[in-house]
Design a protein around this motif. Structure first.
Motif, PDB file in Angstrom:
ATOM      1  N   ASN A 153       0.978  -1.106   0.056  1.00 36.89           N
ATOM      2  CA  ASN A 153      -0.115   0.019   0.103  1.00 36.89           C
ATOM      3  C   ASN A 153       0.677   1.154   0.011  1.00 36.89           C
ATOM      4  O   ASN A 153       0.644   2.338  -0.875  1.00 36.89           O
ATOM      5  CB  ASN A 153      -0.933   0.090   1.218  1.00 36.89           C
ATOM      6  CG  ASN A 153      -2.060   0.775   1.043  1.00 36.89           C
ATOM      7  OD1 ASN A 153      -2.135   1.818   0.056  1.00 36.89           O
ATOM      8  ND2 ASN A 153      -3.260   0.423   1.690  1.00 36.89           N
ATOM      9  N   SER A 154       1.815   1.338   0.931  1.00 37.82           N
ATOM     10  CA  SER A 154       2.904   2.345   0.991  1.00 37.82           C
ATOM     11  C   SER A 154       3.569   2.671  -0.388  1.00 37.82           C
ATOM     12  O   SER A 154       3.981   3.714  -1.030  1.00 37.82           O
ATOM     13  CB  SER A 154       3.936   2.164   2.033  1.00 37.82           C
ATOM     14  OG  SER A 154       3.244   2.215   3.167  1.00 37.82           O
ATOM     15  N   ALA A 155       3.841   1.340  -1.200  1.00 34.37           N
ATOM     16  CA  ALA A 155       4.653   1.346  -2.376  1.00 34.37           C
ATOM     17  C   ALA A 155       3.792   2.082  -3.641  1.00 34.37           C
ATOM     18  O   ALA A 155       4.203   2.774  -4.392  1.00 34.37           O
ATOM     19  CB  ALA A 155       5.094  -0.032  -2.937  1.00 34.37           C
ATOM     20  N   ILE A 156       2.251   1.865  -3.322  1.00 34.49           N
ATOM     21  CA  ILE A 156       1.468   2.249  -4.389  1.00 34.49           C
ATOM     22  C   ILE A 156       1.183   3.817  -4.189  1.00 34.49           C
ATOM     23  O   ILE A 156       1.385   4.690  -4.970  1.00 34.49           O
ATOM     24  CB  ILE A 156       0.180   1.527  -4.293  1.00 34.49           C
ATOM     25  CG1 ILE A 156       0.271   0.147  -4.698  1.00 34.49           C
ATOM     26  CG2 ILE A 156      -1.102   2.368  -5.003  1.00 34.49           C
ATOM     27  CD1 ILE A 156      -0.582  -0.626  -4.595  1.00 34.49           C
TER      28      ILE A 156
ATOM     29  N   PRO B  16      -7.432   7.796  -9.817  1.00 34.97           N
ATOM     30  CA  PRO B  16      -8.570   7.045  -9.014  1.00 34.97           C
ATOM     31  C   PRO B  16      -8.608   5.677  -9.110  1.00 34.97           C
ATOM     32  O   PRO B  16      -8.923   5.208  -8.068  1.00 34.97           O
ATOM     33  CB  PRO B  16      -9.846   7.627 -10.202  1.00 34.97           C
ATOM     34  CG  PRO B  16      -9.009   8.125 -11.312  1.00 34.97           C
ATOM     35  CD  PRO B  16      -7.839   8.365 -10.957  1.00 34.97           C
ATOM     36  N   ILE B  17      -7.771   5.147  -9.888  1.00 33.13           N
ATOM     37  CA  ILE B  17      -7.443   3.400  -9.741  1.00 33.13           C
ATOM     38  C   ILE B  17      -6.701   3.386  -8.820  1.00 33.13           C
ATOM     39  O   ILE B  17      -7.384   2.337  -7.772  1.00 33.13           O
ATOM     40  CB  ILE B  17      -7.050   2.999 -11.062  1.00 33.13           C
ATOM     41  CG1 ILE B  17      -8.237   3.103 -12.378  1.00 33.13           C
ATOM     42  CG2 ILE B  17      -6.775   1.312 -10.943  1.00 33.13           C
ATOM     43  CD1 ILE B  17      -7.448   2.908 -13.703  1.00 33.13           C
ATOM     44  N   LEU B  18      -5.697   3.994  -8.499  1.00 30.73           N
ATOM     45  CA  LEU B  18      -4.880   3.529  -7.339  1.00 30.73           C
ATOM     46  C   LEU B  18      -5.254   4.160  -6.002  1.00 30.73           C
ATOM     47  O   LEU B  18      -4.915   3.255  -5.026  1.00 30.73           O
ATOM     48  CB  LEU B  18      -3.424   4.302  -7.629  1.00 30.73           C
ATOM     49  CG  LEU B  18      -2.540   3.742  -9.148  1.00 30.73           C
ATOM     50  CD1 LEU B  18      -1.449   4.512  -9.117  1.00 30.73           C
ATOM     51  CD2 LEU B  18      -2.317   2.299  -8.817  1.00 30.73           C
TER      52      LEU B  18
ATOM     53  N   GLN C 272      -5.693   1.540  -2.817  1.00 31.18           N
ATOM     54  CA  GLN C 272      -5.106   1.682  -1.586  1.00 31.18           C
ATOM     55  C   GLN C 272      -6.101   1.392  -0.522  1.00 31.18           C
ATOM     56  O   GLN C 272      -5.970   1.040   0.573  1.00 31.18           O
ATOM     57  CB  GLN C 272      -4.654   3.142  -1.383  1.00 31.18           C
ATOM     58  CG  GLN C 272      -3.168   3.262  -2.159  1.00 31.18           C
ATOM     59  CD  GLN C 272      -2.528   4.490  -1.673  1.00 31.18           C
ATOM     60  OE1 GLN C 272      -2.722   5.388  -2.169  1.00 31.18           O
ATOM     61  NE2 GLN C 272      -1.452   4.092  -0.768  1.00 31.18           N
ATOM     62  N   ASN C 273      -7.292   1.956  -0.885  1.00 29.95           N
ATOM     63  CA  ASN C 273      -8.621   1.651   0.142  1.00 29.95           C
ATOM     64  C   ASN C 273      -8.809   0.122   0.443  1.00 29.95           C
ATOM     65  O   ASN C 273      -9.073  -0.312   1.296  1.00 29.95           O
ATOM     66  CB  ASN C 273      -9.779   2.478  -0.311  1.00 29.95           C
ATOM     67  CG  ASN C 273     -10.645   2.504   1.027  1.00 29.95           C
ATOM     68  OD1 ASN C 273     -10.514   3.375   1.819  1.00 29.95           O
ATOM     69  ND2 ASN C 273     -11.916   1.525   0.719  1.00 29.95           N
TER      70      ASN C 273
ATOM     71  N   VAL D  75       3.628  -6.348  -4.198  1.00 31.06           N
ATOM     72  CA  VAL D  75       2.522  -6.977  -4.014  1.00 31.06           C
ATOM     73  C   VAL D  75       2.855  -8.273  -4.243  1.00 31.06           C
ATOM     74  O   VAL D  75       1.874  -9.255  -3.493  1.00 31.06           O
ATOM     75  CB  VAL D  75       1.520  -6.491  -5.130  1.00 31.06           C
ATOM     76  CG1 VAL D  75       0.335  -7.266  -5.434  1.00 31.06           C
ATOM     77  CG2 VAL D  75       0.963  -4.870  -4.661  1.00 31.06           C
ATOM     78  N   ARG D  76       3.813  -8.679  -5.032  1.00 30.50           N
ATOM     79  CA  ARG D  76       4.084 -10.102  -5.305  1.00 30.50           C
ATOM     80  C   ARG D  76       4.631 -10.732  -4.017  1.00 30.50           C
ATOM     81  O   ARG D  76       4.196 -12.165  -3.700  1.00 30.50           O
ATOM     82  CB  ARG D  76       4.931 -10.378  -6.385  1.00 30.50           C
ATOM     83  CG  ARG D  76       4.441 -10.238  -7.813  1.00 30.50           C
ATOM     84  CD  ARG D  76       3.743 -11.596  -8.172  1.00 30.50           C
ATOM     85  NE  ARG D  76       3.510 -11.289  -9.494  1.00 30.50           N
ATOM     86  CZ  ARG D  76       2.465 -12.160 -10.077  1.00 30.50           C
ATOM     87  NH1 ARG D  76       1.397 -12.605  -9.328  1.00 30.50           N
ATOM     88  NH2 ARG D  76       2.046 -12.028 -11.449  1.00 30.50           N
TER      89      ARG D  76
END
Length: 182
Positions: A42-45, A60-62, A66-67, A132-133
């Protein structure tokens, strides 16, 4: 909504942390590794969002992702025996698939593996994908449910495609050249 008046509680000073049902587990438990890796993803995103800027079509996608990752963390931290708990649902996984298909529609087919490089924003998306992986591997080790695993699997695909989109619109993909330095 969550309300936190005090950030430190001292309840984790002995190396345990609380689950949603009030039980405590070691902070070294495989489940907590999965929760921590989801938090890091989440932090990386968030870092990728900052690199992209607020006007990015990916914003808006990212933001939604995150939510969703907070939902996923809650899902992991809630024992399966708790009914009515916040869980990742198939519609969240399906939404990722729709986003992947829409983003991928404008891209040329891959003719080579690509290196996690290009623009700073694309590199940040590739780094988020790799985190994420790792979260997915940790969730497998923690025996997470089917939907969290599917969500993480699809999310890494989305981040890969998003990085390709950013590079196509920027500095271009960096292709792998097998054996180039031999």
């Amino acid at each position: 909504m969550v309300k936190l008046n005090k950030i430190y509680t001292r309840t984790g000073d002995a190396g345990t942390t609380g689950l949603v049902d009030g039980s405590r587990v070691s902070k070294a438990d495989v489940l907590m590794a999965a929760v921590g890796d989801v938090d890091e993803a989440n932090s990386a995103i968030g870092a990728a969002r900052a690199a992209l800027g607020p006007d990015s079509a990916l914003e808006p996608i990212l933001s939604r992702i995150q939510n969703d990752l907070f939902d996923l963390g809650a899902d992991l931290a809630t024992p399966a025996t708790i009914e009515g708990a916040l869980r990742i649902v198939p519609a969240q996984v399906e939404w990722l698939e729709v986003q992947i298909d829409a983003l991928n529609a404008g891209l040329a087919p891959l003719t080579s593996f690509i290196l996690p490089a290009g623009s700073a924003a694309a590199a940040a998306l590739h780094l988020a994908r790799a985190v994420v992986r790792r979260a997915e591997r940790a969730a497998v080790a923690a025996r997470a449910g089917a939907q969290p695993l599917a969500y993480l699997n699809r999310l890494s695909d989305l981040l890969f495609v998003a990085a390709r989109v950013v590079n196509q619109n920027g500095s271009g993909e960096v292709l792998w050249v097998p054996g180039a330095s031999r």
